[in-house]
Design a protein around this motif. Structure first.
Motif, PDB file in Angstrom:
ATOM      1  N   GLU A   1       0.818  -1.217   0.000  1.00 35.67           N
ATOM      2  CA  GLU A   1       0.000   0.000   0.000  1.00 35.67           C
ATOM      3  C   GLU A   1       0.852   1.269   0.000  1.00 35.67           C
ATOM      4  OE1 GLU A   1      -2.372  -0.493   3.470  1.00 35.67           O
ATOM      5  OE2 GLU A   1      -3.671  -2.024   2.583  1.00 35.67           O
ATOM      6  N   LYS A   2       2.183   1.096  -0.071  1.00 38.91           N
ATOM      7  CA  LYS A   2       3.140   2.205  -0.113  1.00 38.91           C
ATOM      8  C   LYS A   2       3.087   3.064   1.152  1.00 38.91           C
ATOM      9  CE  LYS A   2       3.240   2.473  -5.157  1.00 38.91           C
ATOM     10  NZ  LYS A   2       3.148   3.369  -6.341  1.00 38.91           N
ATOM     11  N   ARG A   3       2.804   2.405   2.261  1.00 40.42           N
ATOM     12  CA  ARG A   3       2.838   3.089   3.560  1.00 40.42           C
ATOM     13  C   ARG A   3       4.191   2.759   4.190  1.00 40.42           C
ATOM     14  NH1 ARG A   3      -1.940   0.498   6.493  1.00 40.42           N
ATOM     15  NH2 ARG A   3      -1.294   1.940   8.155  1.00 40.42           N
ATOM     16  N   TYR A   4       5.207   3.454   3.701  1.00 45.50           N
ATOM     17  CA  TYR A   4       6.576   3.059   4.006  1.00 45.50           C
ATOM     18  C   TYR A   4       6.982   3.354   5.449  1.00 45.50           C
ATOM     19  CZ  TYR A   4       6.686   2.722  -1.039  1.00 45.50           C
ATOM     20  OH  TYR A   4       6.402   2.391  -2.341  1.00 45.50           O
ATOM     21  N   TYR A   5       6.555   4.448   5.976  1.00 46.42           N
ATOM     22  CA  TYR A   5       6.942   4.768   7.350  1.00 46.42           C
ATOM     23  C   TYR A   5       6.343   3.761   8.340  1.00 46.42           C
ATOM     24  CZ  TYR A   5       7.691   7.324  11.681  1.00 46.42           C
ATOM     25  OH  TYR A   5       8.070   7.667  12.952  1.00 46.42           O
ATOM     26  N   PRO A   6       5.024   3.470   8.300  1.00 41.85           N
ATOM     27  CA  PRO A   6       4.488   2.408   9.171  1.00 41.85           C
ATOM     28  C   PRO A   6       5.136   1.048   8.903  1.00 41.85           C
ATOM     29  CG  PRO A   6       2.707   3.728   8.290  1.00 41.85           C
ATOM     30  CD  PRO A   6       3.950   4.131   7.546  1.00 41.85           C
ATOM     31  N   ALA A   7       5.497   0.809   7.624  1.00 43.91           N
ATOM     32  CA  ALA A   7       6.138  -0.464   7.291  1.00 43.91           C
ATOM     33  C   ALA A   7       7.484  -0.590   7.984  1.00 43.91           C
ATOM     34  CB  ALA A   7       6.298  -0.590   5.780  1.00 43.91           C
ATOM     35  N   LEU A   8       8.247   0.522   8.034  1.00 40.37           N
ATOM     36  CA  LEU A   8       9.540   0.483   8.722  1.00 40.37           C
ATOM     37  C   LEU A   8       9.355   0.236  10.219  1.00 40.37           C
ATOM     38  CD1 LEU A   8      11.439   3.392   6.928  1.00 40.37           C
ATOM     39  CD2 LEU A   8      11.868   0.932   6.732  1.00 40.37           C
ATOM     40  N   LYS A   9       8.331   0.811  10.821  1.00 46.17           N
ATOM     41  CA  LYS A   9       8.045   0.575  12.234  1.00 46.17           C
ATOM     42  C   LYS A   9       7.673  -0.895  12.477  1.00 46.17           C
ATOM     43  CE  LYS A   9       8.597   4.661  14.073  1.00 46.17           C
ATOM     44  NZ  LYS A   9       9.602   4.889  15.142  1.00 46.17           N
TER      45      LYS A   9
ATOM     46  N   GLN B   1      13.974 -17.918   7.381  1.00 46.65           N
ATOM     47  CA  GLN B   1      13.594 -17.501   6.027  1.00 46.65           C
ATOM     48  C   GLN B   1      13.079 -16.056   6.023  1.00 46.65           C
ATOM     49  OE1 GLN B   1      10.771 -20.543   4.995  1.00 46.65           O
ATOM     50  NE2 GLN B   1      12.342 -21.974   4.299  1.00 46.65           N
ATOM     51  N   ILE B   2      12.261 -15.717   7.030  1.00 48.08           N
ATOM     52  CA  ILE B   2      11.767 -14.335   7.123  1.00 48.08           C
ATOM     53  C   ILE B   2      12.927 -13.370   7.375  1.00 48.08           C
ATOM     54  CG2 ILE B   2      10.384 -12.750   8.521  1.00 48.08           C
ATOM     55  CD1 ILE B   2       8.372 -14.984   8.928  1.00 48.08           C
ATOM     56  N   ARG B   3      13.834 -13.793   8.274  1.00 49.36           N
ATOM     57  CA  ARG B   3      14.971 -12.926   8.595  1.00 49.36           C
ATOM     58  C   ARG B   3      15.838 -12.668   7.358  1.00 49.36           C
ATOM     59  NH1 ARG B   3      16.862 -11.263  13.329  1.00 49.36           N
ATOM     60  NH2 ARG B   3      15.485 -12.683  14.475  1.00 49.36           N
ATOM     61  N   GLU B   4      15.940 -13.657   6.481  1.00 52.81           N
ATOM     62  CA  GLU B   4      16.739 -13.485   5.263  1.00 52.81           C
ATOM     63  C   GLU B   4      16.093 -12.507   4.287  1.00 52.81           C
ATOM     64  OE1 GLU B   4      17.191 -17.406   3.781  1.00 52.81           O
ATOM     65  OE2 GLU B   4      18.707 -18.006   5.269  1.00 52.81           O
ATOM     66  N   THR B   5      14.770 -12.325   4.378  1.00 55.57           N
ATOM     67  CA  THR B   5      14.083 -11.394   3.468  1.00 55.57           C
ATOM     68  C   THR B   5      14.129  -9.950   3.964  1.00 55.57           C
ATOM     69  OG1 THR B   5      11.934 -11.688   4.546  1.00 55.57           O
ATOM     70  CG2 THR B   5      12.515 -13.232   2.777  1.00 55.57           C
ATOM     71  N   ILE B   6      14.509  -9.745   5.221  1.00 57.97           N
ATOM     72  CA  ILE B   6      14.465  -8.394   5.799  1.00 57.97           C
ATOM     73  C   ILE B   6      15.382  -7.415   5.062  1.00 57.97           C
ATOM     74  CG2 ILE B   6      15.081  -7.061   7.856  1.00 57.97           C
ATOM     75  CD1 ILE B   6      13.852  -9.259   9.541  1.00 57.97           C
ATOM     76  N   PRO B   7      16.646  -7.763   4.782  1.00 55.78           N
ATOM     77  CA  PRO B   7      17.490  -6.800   4.044  1.00 55.78           C
ATOM     78  C   PRO B   7      16.891  -6.413   2.693  1.00 55.78           C
ATOM     79  CG  PRO B   7      18.834  -8.533   5.010  1.00 55.78           C
ATOM     80  CD  PRO B   7      17.424  -8.954   5.180  1.00 55.78           C
ATOM     81  N   ARG B   8      16.323  -7.377   2.001  1.00 55.99           N
ATOM     82  CA  ARG B   8      15.726  -7.083   0.694  1.00 55.99           C
ATOM     83  C   ARG B   8      14.495  -6.188   0.854  1.00 55.99           C
ATOM     84  NH1 ARG B   8      15.122 -11.825  -0.703  1.00 55.99           N
ATOM     85  NH2 ARG B   8      12.866 -12.138  -0.495  1.00 55.99           N
ATOM     86  N   LEU B   9      13.707  -6.434   1.909  1.00 60.50           N
ATOM     87  CA  LEU B   9      12.541  -5.587   2.161  1.00 60.50           C
ATOM     88  C   LEU B   9      12.965  -4.154   2.469  1.00 60.50           C
ATOM     89  CD1 LEU B   9      10.279  -7.943   4.316  1.00 60.50           C
ATOM     90  CD2 LEU B   9       9.740  -6.995   2.067  1.00 60.50           C
ATOM     91  N   LYS B  10      14.007  -4.010   3.267  1.00 60.50           N
ATOM     92  CA  LYS B  10      14.495  -2.661   3.583  1.00 60.50           C
ATOM     93  C   LYS B  10      14.948  -1.936   2.318  1.00 60.50           C
ATOM     94  CE  LYS B  10      16.034  -3.507   8.337  1.00 60.50           C
ATOM     95  NZ  LYS B  10      17.193  -3.555   9.262  1.00 60.50           N
ATOM     96  N   GLU B  11      15.654  -2.668   1.475  1.00 64.76           N
ATOM     97  CA  GLU B  11      16.140  -2.064   0.238  1.00 64.76           C
ATOM     98  C   GLU B  11      14.976  -1.694  -0.676  1.00 64.76           C
ATOM     99  OE1 GLU B  11      18.918  -0.516  -2.326  1.00 64.76           O
ATOM    100  OE2 GLU B  11      19.167  -1.237  -0.260  1.00 64.76           O
ATOM    101  N   ASN B  12      13.972  -2.548  -0.755  1.00 65.11           N
ATOM    102  CA  ASN B  12      12.799  -2.258  -1.586  1.00 65.11           C
ATOM    103  C   ASN B  12      12.038  -1.047  -1.062  1.00 65.11           C
ATOM    104  OD1 ASN B  12      13.376  -4.406  -3.255  1.00 65.11           O
ATOM    105  ND2 ASN B  12      11.985  -5.825  -2.195  1.00 65.11           N
ATOM    106  N   ILE B  13      11.910  -0.972   0.277  1.00 66.08           N
ATOM    107  CA  ILE B  13      11.216   0.178   0.869  1.00 66.08           C
ATOM    108  C   ILE B  13      11.980   1.465   0.568  1.00 66.08           C
ATOM    109  CG2 ILE B  13      10.606   1.272   3.056  1.00 66.08           C
ATOM    110  CD1 ILE B  13       9.978  -1.518   4.133  1.00 66.08           C
TER     111      ILE B  13
ATOM    112  N   LYS C   1      14.085   2.083  -1.987  1.00 62.63           N
ATOM    113  CA  LYS C   1      13.986   2.421  -3.409  1.00 62.63           C
ATOM    114  C   LYS C   1      12.590   2.928  -3.752  1.00 62.63           C
ATOM    115  CE  LYS C   1      17.529  -0.737  -5.148  1.00 62.63           C
ATOM    116  NZ  LYS C   1      17.808  -1.907  -6.027  1.00 62.63           N
ATOM    117  N   SER C   2      11.576   2.232  -3.226  1.00 62.68           N
ATOM    118  CA  SER C   2      10.201   2.631  -3.538  1.00 62.68           C
ATOM    119  C   SER C   2       9.893   4.012  -2.979  1.00 62.68           C
ATOM    120  CB  SER C   2       9.219   1.605  -2.968  1.00 62.68           C
ATOM    121  OG  SER C   2       9.409   0.344  -3.564  1.00 62.68           O
ATOM    122  N   SER C   3      10.359   4.279  -1.761  1.00 58.50           N
ATOM    123  CA  SER C   3      10.102   5.594  -1.164  1.00 58.50           C
ATOM    124  C   SER C   3      10.827   6.692  -1.938  1.00 58.50           C
ATOM    125  CB  SER C   3      10.538   5.604   0.296  1.00 58.50           C
ATOM    126  OG  SER C   3      11.928   5.339   0.412  1.00 58.50           O
ATOM    127  N   GLU C   4      12.051   6.406  -2.407  1.00 58.22           N
ATOM    128  CA  GLU C   4      12.785   7.398  -3.200  1.00 58.22           C
ATOM    129  C   GLU C   4      12.090   7.642  -4.531  1.00 58.22           C
ATOM    130  OE1 GLU C   4      16.709   5.862  -3.515  1.00 58.22           O
ATOM    131  OE2 GLU C   4      17.329   6.534  -1.511  1.00 58.22           O
TER     132      GLU C   4
END
Length: 210
Positions: free
Chosen positions: A136-144, A165-177, A179-182
């Protein structure tokens, strides 16, 4: 022999005393034989009576032994029947005990699974919430939410494979958030530039300076 008086001879026995006296006094041989024969018959009767008495006791003892033997055999049969019944009953109890042990084990496994699910569900719900916020592109709540997931929920389920497996996806999620926010921010600035050239130029200038 001369020193023995007639009184001493008679005192030997109630029967033999008079007999010896008769012999010494010279009575006839026939009379002595009759007395001896009578004495022998008397002893024979006594012997027969005693034998009959003990023989009857012997017979009674044999009968008692046979009765005891019969009772012992009956008791032995009862003991065998009781032992067989006890063996059957104990076999049933052991079988039910084994079933109960298995049921307890299954119950314990189910309880463990329920406990595991209870600890895993909040993690999965938090992760699902994170993905929804990113979508939903709610990046700030997503980071929290990502911070809570990483620091609070995942350590509680570190023993499960899905946690890693979830922990391994966290760096990619942070990077996606990031890039998407930028990209969204650039798009926002681009829209401002289109609708307000002056505001856009100032905003772009400040962005380049950052």
């Amino acid at each position: 022999m001369a020193n023995i008086s007639m009184q001493d001879i008679e005192a030997v026995d109630d029967y033999w005393g008079p007999t010896f006296r008769t012999i010494l006094e010279g009575n006839s041989h026939d009379q002595i034989s009759e007395q001896l024969e009578g004495r022998i018959k008397s002893h024979d009767k006594d012997i027969e009576r005693i034998c009959n008495l003990y023989y009857q006791g012997f017979i009674d003892s044999i009968r008692e032994l046979l009765l005891v033997k019969s009772q012992a055999q009956g008791l032995n049969q009862e003991v065998k029947s009781l032992d067989e019944g006890l063996a059957r009953a104990s076999a049933g109890v052991i079988a039910r005990g084994n079933e109960l042990v298995k049921a307890r084990k299954v119950e314990g496994n189910i309880a463990g699974a329920i406990e595991g699910l209870s600890s895993c569900l909040p993690v999965l719900e938090c992760y699902s919430k994170l993905l929804r916020q990113v979508r939903e592109k709610r990046y700030y709540p997503a980071l929290k939410t990502l911070e809570v997931l990483e620091n609070e929920y995942l350590p509680k389920v570190s023993g499960y494979r899905f946690s890693q497996q979830i922990r391994e996806t966290i760096p990619r999620l942070k990077e996606n958030i990031k890039k998407s926010s930028e990209e969204d921010f650039r798009e926002f600035l681009e829209n401002i530039r289109k609708f307000s050239p002056r505001i856009g130029e100032i905003a772009m200038k400040h962005t380049k300076e950052l």
